[in-house]
Enzyme design. Structure first.
Site, mmCIF file in Angstrom:
data_model
loop_
_atom_site.group_PDB
_atom_site.id
_atom_site.type_symbol
_atom_site.label_atom_id
_atom_site.label_comp_id
_atom_site.label_asym_id
_atom_site.label_seq_id
_atom_site.Cartn_x
_atom_site.Cartn_y
_atom_site.Cartn_z
ATOM 1 N N SER A 7 0.748 -1.076 -0.012
ATOM 2 C CA SER A 7 -0.145 0.177 0.285
ATOM 3 C C SER A 7 0.557 1.034 -0.527
ATOM 4 C CB SER A 7 -1.041 0.039 1.413
ATOM 5 O OG SER A 7 -0.363 -0.468 2.058
ATOM 6 N N GLU A 8 1.933 1.084 0.712
ATOM 7 C CA GLU A 8 3.321 2.095 0.559
ATOM 8 C C GLU A 8 4.147 1.673 0.553
ATOM 9 O OE1 GLU A 8 -0.172 4.882 1.815
ATOM 10 O OE2 GLU A 8 0.746 3.068 3.260
ATOM 11 N N THR A 9 4.867 2.674 0.306
ATOM 12 C CA THR A 9 6.913 1.821 0.282
ATOM 13 C C THR A 9 7.561 3.418 0.490
ATOM 14 O OG1 THR A 9 6.866 0.185 -1.470
ATOM 15 C CG2 THR A 9 8.909 1.373 -1.211
#
Length: 295
Positions: A46-48
């Protein structure tokens, strides 16, 4: 060939394979914007996050956050997870980390056990609560495959709210929360009819029992069909609930990700400040993998 190290962690859980996975590139110096976005899409979380030297040496890092298709000004689980990774490398100062981000300065308190091992972190959202447009119950319900009657409007209508990143918050009954499922066509329709959303429609549904909350988050237009733990939305919900309930301070426990098989526990404390309603959100963090990107 340049090598860019990364680590992954599961955030808002103390056990592997729960919570929300995050990839942290611990030294992103030399990566272009396009490479960061491509890596975030490749990791498919979902995020990095990408850690860079701070512009102001009084702070500890500049942290950029990308989801699968765009950069984010702020997010909860990426800050908790990145803080835990950096603290395990000894990069905190007395148990505190300060990150420069698009939405403003984010301060994180690192949590350790009696043996001195990093177990989790608590972040302070960078902005006070702000409210945007209200959305029709029937349109929001359709996005989650529900009926308009499933949306609870006793306390508030579905509303866009932010502590640094915008979400649409909507209350539902416990049974409706369990059967919610995103409808991509309905998301596109609601987003297209409301230009005030500025192309961002992330729907945070919650069912409440006092200060215990169950939640789910859908953002299919950004590539996230469902998110197992959404710290920034949870912090925003805490600030909204305090503003509605009244009082100076409140604590909430938010459970998310259960329907995905990735149970997550988020602890939110909200307070009334001079500039409005503010929140902190925290939880545990479990280390998972280490690797390198070869670019």
């Amino acid at each position: 060939m340049p090598r860019f190290p990364y680590e992954t962690v599961d955030v808002f859980t103390d056990k592997p394979f729960g919570g929300n996975p995050l990839a942290v590139f611990t030294d992103a110096h030399g990566l272009s914007d396009a490479q960061m976005q491509a890596l975030a899409a490749e990791m498919n979380y979902s995020e990095t996050t990408f850690v860079l030297p701070p512009e102001d040496p009084a702070y500890d890092a500049r942290v950029r956050i990308f989801h699968r298709t765009a950069e984010m000004p702020f997010a909860g689980h990426p800050n908790v997870g990145t803080a835990c990774v950096l603290a395990r490398h000894g990069r905190d100062r007395g148990g505190v980390l300060r990150f420069e981000q698009m939405a403003g300065l984010v301060e994180i308190a690192v949590e350790r056990n009696a043996a001195g091992e990093v177990t989790g972190a608590v972040i302070a959202a960078p902005q006070a609560l702000s409210l945007g447009i209200e959305l029709p119950a029937e349109g929001v319900a359709a996005c989650a495959g529900l009926g308009a009657g499933d949306i609870v409007t006793t306390a508030h209508k579905p509303v866009q709210a932010s502590l640094g990143v915008k979400f649409v918050l909507a209350q539902v009954g416990p049974e409706a929360l369990g059967r919610a499922a995103p409808d991509l066509a309905a998301f596109r329709k609601l987003e297209g009819r409301n230009p005030e959303l500025e192309g961002r429609l992330s729907l945070f549904l919650y069912a409440r029992d006092g200060h215990a909350v169950r939640a789910r988050m859908f953002a299919p237009l950004a590539g996230t069909w469902e998110d197992p733990a959404t710290g920034s939305a949870s912090a925003t919900l805490g600030a909204l609930l305090l503003s509605l309930d009244g009082g100076d301070e409140a604590a909430y426990t938010i459970t998310q990700g259960v329907e995905m098989g990735r149970p997550s526990l988020l602890n939110v404390t909200s307070r009334r400040a001079a500039d409005g309603y503010r929140s902190r959100v925290g939880g545990a963090c479990a280390p998972m993998f280490r690797g390198e990107a070869l670019l």
